[in-house]
Design an enzyme around this catalytic site. Structure first.
Site, mmCIF file in Angstrom:
data_model
loop_
_atom_site.group_PDB
_atom_site.id
_atom_site.type_symbol
_atom_site.label_atom_id
_atom_site.label_comp_id
_atom_site.label_asym_id
_atom_site.label_seq_id
_atom_site.Cartn_x
_atom_site.Cartn_y
_atom_site.Cartn_z
ATOM 1 N N GLU A 198 2.384 27.887 64.473
ATOM 2 C CA GLU A 198 3.660 28.357 65.046
ATOM 3 C C GLU A 198 4.620 28.918 63.989
ATOM 4 O O GLU A 198 5.463 29.748 64.302
ATOM 5 C CB GLU A 198 4.345 27.227 65.809
ATOM 6 C CG GLU A 198 4.726 26.031 64.927
ATOM 7 C CD GLU A 198 5.412 24.907 65.691
ATOM 8 O OE1 GLU A 198 5.571 25.002 66.915
ATOM 9 O OE2 GLU A 198 5.785 23.909 65.029
ATOM 10 N N ILE A 223 2.885 14.790 63.243
ATOM 11 C CA ILE A 223 1.590 15.461 63.401
ATOM 12 C C ILE A 223 1.457 16.602 62.403
ATOM 13 O O ILE A 223 0.351 17.048 62.115
ATOM 14 C CB ILE A 223 1.381 15.999 64.840
ATOM 15 C CG1 ILE A 223 2.424 17.061 65.198
ATOM 16 C CG2 ILE A 223 1.365 14.866 65.844
ATOM 17 C CD1 ILE A 223 2.069 17.881 66.429
ATOM 18 N N ASP A 224 2.585 17.096 61.877
ATOM 19 C CA ASP A 224 2.552 18.292 61.020
ATOM 20 C C ASP A 224 1.952 18.022 59.640
ATOM 21 O O ASP A 224 1.528 18.949 58.967
ATOM 22 C CB ASP A 224 3.974 18.840 60.818
ATOM 23 C CG ASP A 224 4.679 19.157 62.128
ATOM 24 O OD1 ASP A 224 3.981 19.449 63.113
ATOM 25 O OD2 ASP A 224 5.920 19.117 62.162
ATOM 26 N N ARG A 274 5.160 23.330 62.429
ATOM 27 C CA ARG A 274 6.417 23.780 61.841
ATOM 28 C C ARG A 274 6.125 24.705 60.655
ATOM 29 O O ARG A 274 5.375 25.647 60.833
ATOM 30 C CB ARG A 274 7.293 22.588 61.460
ATOM 31 C CG ARG A 274 8.759 22.863 61.669
ATOM 32 C CD ARG A 274 9.623 21.725 61.221
ATOM 33 N NE ARG A 274 9.722 20.677 62.202
ATOM 34 C CZ ARG A 274 10.435 20.738 63.323
ATOM 35 N NH1 ARG A 274 11.095 21.829 63.624
ATOM 36 N NH2 ARG A 274 10.495 19.724 64.151
ATOM 37 N N ARG A 331 0.492 16.380 70.773
ATOM 38 C CA ARG A 331 1.172 15.142 70.387
ATOM 39 C C ARG A 331 0.909 14.000 71.367
ATOM 40 O O ARG A 331 1.332 12.875 71.137
ATOM 41 C CB ARG A 331 2.685 15.372 70.343
ATOM 42 C CG ARG A 331 3.147 16.253 69.249
ATOM 43 C CD ARG A 331 4.538 15.930 68.740
ATOM 44 N NE ARG A 331 5.535 15.608 69.717
ATOM 45 C CZ ARG A 331 6.669 16.289 69.902
ATOM 46 N NH1 ARG A 331 6.901 17.383 69.183
ATOM 47 N NH2 ARG A 331 7.558 15.897 70.761
HETATM 48 O O1 F6P Z 1 7.372 17.988 64.078
HETATM 49 C C1 F6P Z 1 6.513 17.830 65.140
HETATM 50 C C2 F6P Z 1 6.604 18.991 66.102
HETATM 51 O O2 F6P Z 1 5.667 18.774 67.127
HETATM 52 C C3 F6P Z 1 6.434 20.361 65.469
HETATM 53 O O3 F6P Z 1 5.100 20.670 65.194
HETATM 54 C C4 F6P Z 1 7.094 21.239 66.504
HETATM 55 O O4 F6P Z 1 7.589 22.430 65.925
HETATM 56 C C5 F6P Z 1 8.219 20.382 67.000
HETATM 57 O O5 F6P Z 1 7.892 19.046 66.693
HETATM 58 C C6 F6P Z 1 8.477 20.508 68.479
HETATM 59 O O6 F6P Z 1 9.605 19.762 68.788
HETATM 60 P P1 F6P Z 1 10.085 19.382 70.259
HETATM 61 O O7 F6P Z 1 9.189 18.290 70.750
HETATM 62 O O8 F6P Z 1 11.481 18.927 70.078
HETATM 63 O O9 F6P Z 1 9.949 20.602 71.103
#
Ligand code: F6P
Length: 341
Positions: A221, A126-127, A171, A274
Site C-alpha cells: 500500500e 503486522i507491518d 504502511r 489482520r
Molecule cells: O499498522 C497496521 C495497519 O494494518 C497498516 O498496515 C495499515 O496501513 C493500517 O494499519 C490500517 O489502519 P486502520 O485499521 O485504522 O484502517
C-alpha cells in the site's frame, strides 16, 4: 495496586496471547492483580478498565483481535490529554502499565514514561516496521493470509489469462509484500523502499505472459512509483496525523492494462490480513513478549520495550524503539527481484 494492560492502534493477531501470558505469570508467579483498559488509550484517559483475572484469560491465546478492545486514540491530542491519563491511572491504583502497540502507541507511551508513568512496551504490528525488534507478532499471520489469497488469485488468473494485482498492507515498509510475494511466486513485487518504474513493471508482466503464465503482481500500500513523490492516500489522516494508505493497487492495475493490453483485475486484501487466528509462530512470540513484559514490571525495568534479537527476548529503551523504520534492505530486494518477470 494493579498492573494495567492496554492494546492500542490497529489490532493484530497475537494480542490476546500477550495478555494471557502476562496475566498468567503475573498472577501465579508474582502475585499481582491486573486490569485491562478498554479500547487502548481511550480507556486510560477515561478511566474505563475491566478486571483481568485468571478466568478472564483462559483459552484466549488462539483468538485473533483483542479482548480488551483497541482504538487509535492519541492521549496527547484534544480532550484526551496526558494529565487526564495520569490522573485516572492514579485514581485506579495502577502501579505500572503494559502498553502493547506499534509506532504511534509506543511514542505516546514514551511521552507518558517521560512524565513519570511506569511503562513497559510490547511491540505489535503486522507491518513488521519497528527497527528495535527482529520481528513483531502478527506479521507471520498476515503473510500467511496474503500467501493463501495469492494462491487463490493465481488459479482464477490462470483460468482467465488475466493479470492479477493484489494490494497488501504494510504502511511505509514492504515486508508483507516481499514475503508473501516470494512465498506465492509473484512475477513482480512493488514495495515502498524501491521506486520501480511502470516500464520495468510492464516488462516483468509481459515476460511472465510470454511464458504462458497469468502474471501475479503484489503491491504494498505504501509503494511510490518512479517519479512519484508520496504514497497514495485519499482517506485523510489517522489520530496520529499519519496518512491512511490504500488504493495504489487500482492505479497499478490500470497501468498494467494500458501498457500491456492484458486484461487485469485488482484485489485489495485490506483488514482480512489482520483478522482471525494467529499462527503458531505469532502465538509463541506474543506469549514470550507477554512473559518478558511482566518480568520487566516485577523488576522495575520501566521506560523499556521488550524485543526479539535473534532467538532471545531482550529489552530496549523506549526512545530507541521508535522513530526508525525497519525498512526492507537493498540486499533483500536484490535477492527477491531475481525471481521477477
Ligand atoms: O499498522 C497496521 C495497519 O494494518 C497498516 O498496515 C495499515 O496501513 C493500517 O494499519 C490500517 O489502519 P486502520 O485499521 O485504522 O484502517
Amino acid at each position: 495496586m494493579a498492573i494495567g494492560i492496554l492494546t492500542s492502534g490497529g489490532d493484530c493477531p497475537g494480542l490476546n496471547a500477550v495478555i494471557r501470558a502476562a496475566v498468567l505469570k503475573g498472577t501465579s508467579i508474582y502475585g499481582r492483580e491486573f486490569v485491562g483498559f478498554r479500547d487502548g488509550w481511550r480507556g486510560v484517559v477515561e478511566g474505563d478498565a475491566m478486571p483481568l483475572e485468571r478466568k478472564d484469560i483462559q483459552g484466549i491465546g488462539k483468538l485473533g483481535g483483542t479482548i480488551i478492545g483497541t482504538s487509535r486514540t492519541n492521549p496527547f491530542e484534544g480532550d484526551a490529554t496526558a494529565s487526564r491519563a495520569r490522573a485516572s491511572l492514579e485514581r485506579l491504583g495502577i502501579e505500572a502499565l503494559i502498553v502493547i502497540g506499534g509506532e504511534g502507541t509506543l511514542s505516546a507511551g514514551k511521552e507518558l514514561a517521560d512524565l513519570g508513568v511506569p511503562i513497559v512496551g510490547v511491540p505489535k504490528t503486522i507491518d513488521n516496521d519497528l527497527s528495535a525488534t527482529d520481528m513483531t507478532f502478527g506479521f507471520d499471520t498476515a503473510v500467511g493470509i496474503a500467501t493463501d489469497a495469492f494462491d487463490r488469485l493465481r488459479t482464477t488468473g490462470d483460468s482467465h489469462g488475466r493479470a492479477m494485482v493484489a494490494e497488501v498492507m504494510g504502511r511505509h515498509v514492504g515486508w508483507i509484500a516481499l514475503h508473501s510475494g516470494m512465498a506465492a511466486g509473484a512475477h513482480a513485487v512493488l514495495i515502498p523502499e524501491q521506486r520501480t518504474s511502470w516500464d520495468q513493471l510492464a516488462e516483468w508482466v509481459l515476460s511472465a505472459r510470454r511464458r504462458g503464465r497469468a502474471p501475479l503482481v503484489v503491491v504494498s500500500e505504501g509503494f511510490v512509483p518512479e517519479g512519484g513523490t508520496e504514497a497514495y492516500s485519499d482517506q485523510g489522516l489517522d489520530a496520529f496525523g499519519r496518512p491512511r494508505l490504500g488504493g495504489i493497487g487500482e492505479i497499478v492495475t490500470a497501468e498494467i492494462e494500458a501498457r500491456t493490453g492484458i486484461e487485469s483485475r485488482c484485489t485489495i486484501l485490506g483488514h482480512i490480513q489482520r483478522g482471525g487466528t494467529p499462527t503458531a509462530y505469532d502465538r509463541v512470540l506474543a506469549t514470550r513478549f507477554g512473559l518478558a513484559a511482566v518480568d520487566a514490571v516485577a523488576h522495575g525495568r520501566f521506560g523499556r520495550m521488550v524485543s526479539l534479537r535473534g532467538t532471545d527476548i531482550t529489552h530496549v529503551a523506549l526512545e530507541d524503539a521508535i522513530g526508525r523504520l525497519n525498512a526492507v534492505p537493498q540486499s533483500r530486494w536484490d535477492e527477491a527481484s531475481i525471481l521477477f518477470g
